[in-house]
Design an enzyme around this catalytic site. Structure first.
Site, PDB file in Angstrom:
ATOM      1  N   GLU A  45       0.836  -1.207   0.000  1.00 23.15           N
ATOM      2  CA  GLU A  45       0.000   0.000   0.000  1.00 23.15           C
ATOM      3  C   GLU A  45       0.866   1.251   0.000  1.00 23.15           C
ATOM      4  O   GLU A  45       1.835   1.353   0.750  1.00 23.15           O
ATOM      5  CB  GLU A  45      -0.899  -0.018   1.231  1.00 23.15           C
ATOM      6  CG  GLU A  45      -1.784   1.214   1.382  1.00 23.15           C
ATOM      7  CD  GLU A  45      -2.533   1.222   2.708  1.00 23.15           C
ATOM      8  OE1 GLU A  45      -3.484   2.021   2.840  1.00 23.15           O
ATOM      9  OE2 GLU A  45      -2.164   0.441   3.616  1.00 23.15           O
ATOM     10  N   CYS A 100      -5.608  -2.588   2.505  1.00 26.97           N
ATOM     11  CA  CYS A 100      -5.509  -2.513   3.958  1.00 26.97           C
ATOM     12  C   CYS A 100      -6.797  -2.927   4.654  1.00 26.97           C
ATOM     13  O   CYS A 100      -7.201  -4.081   4.649  1.00 26.97           O
ATOM     14  CB  CYS A 100      -5.077  -1.091   4.364  1.00 26.97           C
ATOM     15  SG  CYS A 100      -4.678  -0.913   6.120  1.00 26.97           S
ATOM     16  N   LYS A 160      -9.390   2.638  -3.283  1.00 23.51           N
ATOM     17  CA  LYS A 160      -9.904   2.133  -2.015  1.00 23.51           C
ATOM     18  C   LYS A 160     -11.281   2.738  -1.737  1.00 23.51           C
ATOM     19  O   LYS A 160     -11.480   3.946  -1.833  1.00 23.51           O
ATOM     20  CB  LYS A 160      -8.940   2.478  -0.879  1.00 23.51           C
ATOM     21  CG  LYS A 160      -9.336   1.894   0.460  1.00 23.51           C
ATOM     22  CD  LYS A 160      -8.278   2.205   1.525  1.00 23.51           C
ATOM     23  CE  LYS A 160      -8.642   1.578   2.858  1.00 23.51           C
ATOM     24  NZ  LYS A 160      -7.632   1.889   3.903  1.00 23.51           N
TER      25      LYS A 160
END
Length: 519
Positions: free
Chosen positions: A251, A372, A319
């Site tokens: 990430e 994540c 995301k």
């Protein structure tokens, strides 16, 4: 919870809570007893959140709210559940096994609510206690982790019947242990002997740079970070190993706006295997006033970018499920600017993508990318319909048709915030449960710990330890031949199981109560 996995503690903790609740006389005491129990549970399980706030002094004022405030807020859910349980037990005179069954149902309901309310926080659900142990975790493929929580709390709670007296006080506890034995037997039978089949012609290299969070966004060190990633990616392979086909960086591995940096894209292309891809976390920017910018300001996106060996960005995923107070500030418009600046400084915002997507990748099976925090949400990690290829993000449409089922889960993360704590271990265990639930292999690349490849049964092919720097070269396992029951039907089987347990409570407890009320 992992990495300790002291599951037998539950056979002491839950009976103790039930006995405490048996002894209270007022509703407020039932509420505070449950809240106090949960507060202790979450303080011990989530202490690592405070480690993230110690990194920079500007976060220090938030430390008490994270270390004590978050467990207190999560405890409110449990306190409400124990209050409802106490009220029903008193109202309908539910005793013995019935009150234990009801406790397990309500505990599971509380976990489900906190996993969905206010964007949800389904961390350290009781079902995760089995991850890493042989057997029971495989039940997640049938009923998901919420159902596994039910089948964990229920047998542990039955120990409370030992205080009820009677001729055979061990009957219910032994039945509970028998349930655990059945879960274990199912799990052992489900997992095939030997290694899972592999995707032919695919060899992954996971790159773990182990960059300290204090240096992560240091402008003077950003170029060195890129050089480190490139150097690790170029490391020679061991003799006899199949050639690398895909690089996976973690990430926000690239500390620049990768898609806007032609020279950087070229450098990434040079280390990308010939005919292969580099999958890397990077920020993207949509300037204010352009299509896609949110709230009229510069909008950054926490993204996964796909780069080929020609240095071309083939596509990206943005995301969608952002971390409250970490990546966005709830009620930002109504909070004082100084309060917002503590967690979200600057005049830009982080945008949320459109939800789970399927990335069609040349030379690879379709992937479901998860950045994540997104991997912690059961039943929300795949799109099921064919998703994106090329720029533009994904389609949030979600159904259970399984047209275009992805071949693997790709989780990129940065757990450097949490140091040498239990947090990264818990994060990996949660991600592993997603692989079991969906019947899909999991590839996890972390900035520091714990990078791993997991097969669709939750078995690790290998990992890089927390706090280590290096690369992990591993093949990509194939998914299960057919979608798991949980992947097909989601929480439907859980609902049926909860109704079945409630039916048992009704027929063996409430009917007796109703009979006592007849003249």
């Amino acid at each position: 919870m992992p990495p300790v996995n002291a599951v037998p503690v539950l056979w002491l903790a839950f009976p103790g809570l039930i006995w405490l609740l048996d002894g209270v006389e007022r509703p407020v005491a039932a509420f505070w007893t449950g809240l106090a129990f949960a507060f202790g549970h979450f303080v011990l399980g989530l202490y690592w959140v405070g480690a993230a706030l110690l990194i920079f002094p500007r976060f220090w004022p938030m430390l008490p709210f994270a270390v004590a405030g978050l467990p207190f807020l999560l405890g409110l859910f449990v306190g409400t559940g124990t209050l409802v349980w106490w009220g029903l037990v008193r109202r309908f005179r539910i005793g013995g096994v019935g009150r234990c069954l009801l406790f397990a149902v309500l505990w599971t309901g509380v976990e489900y609510v906190r996993g969905h309310a206010f964007t949800g926080f389904p961390w350290n659900l009781m079902g995760y206690a089995w991850v890493g142990l042989p057997g029971p975790a495989q039940v997640g493929a049938l009923i998901g982790v919420y159902g596994l929580s039910l089948l964990t709390v229920l047998p542990a709670s039955l120990m409370a019947t030992l205080a009820d007296g009677g001729r055979r006080p061990w009957t219910a506890p032994l039945a509970g242990l028998g349930l655990v034995v059945l879960m274990t037997a199912y799990g052992v039978a489900r997992v095939p002997a030997g290694e899972a089949p592999l995707v032919p012609g695919v060899m992954l290299r996971l790159v773990q740079p182990d960059i300290a969070q204090t240096d992560k966004w240091n402008a003077d060190a950003e170029l060195d970070h890129v050089r480190l990633l490139l150097a690790l990616s170029r490391q020679p392979q061991p003799p006899g190993q199949a050639p690398i086909t895909t690089l996976v960086w973690p990430e926000t591995a690239v500390p620049y706006l990768l898609e806007d940096e032609p020279e950087l894209l070229k450098a990434v292309g040079q280390v990308t295997p010939r005919g292969g891809l580099t999958l890397t976390g990077s920020l993207r920017l949509t300037p204010a006033g352009t299509p896609g910018a949110q709230d009229g300001t510069d909008t950054y996106w926490n993204s996964l970018v796909v780069v080929n060996d020609q240095g071309q960005a083939l596509g990206h995923y943005d995301k969608a499920h952002l971390v409250p107070f970490g990546e966005y500030t709830p009620f930002r418009r109504w909070l004082p600017l100084r309060a917002v600046a503590l967690v979200s400084p600057g005049n830009s915002i982080l945008g949320a993508g459109r939800g789970p997507s399927t990335l069609d990748l040349p030379g690879l099976p379709p992937a479901s990318p998860l950045i994540c925090y997104e991997v912690i949400f059961p039943g929300m990690v795949t799109a099921q319909e064919a998703g994106i290829s090329g720029p533009g993000g994904g389609d949030a449409t979600k159904d259970r048709s399984h047209q275009g089922r992805p071949g693997w889960l790709l989780n990129v993360t940065n757990d450097a915030w949490f140091g040498q704590t239990a947090g990264p271990h818990q994060h990996l265990a949660i991600a592993t449960m997603r692989a079991i639930e969906e019947g899909l292999p999991l590839v996890r690349a972390a900035n520091t710990g714990i990078s791993a490849v997991v097969d669709p049964y939750g078995r690790e092919l290998g990992h890089l330890a927390l706090g280590s720097r290096g690369v992990l070269d591993l093949p990509l396992p194939q998914p299960t031949t057919q979608p798991t029951p949980y992947a097909r039907w989601g929480d439907g089987p859980l609902a049926a199981l909860l109704l079945a347990v409630l039916g048992v409570i009704y027929f063996f407890t409430l009917r007796m109560y109703q009979g006592r009320q007849c003249p």
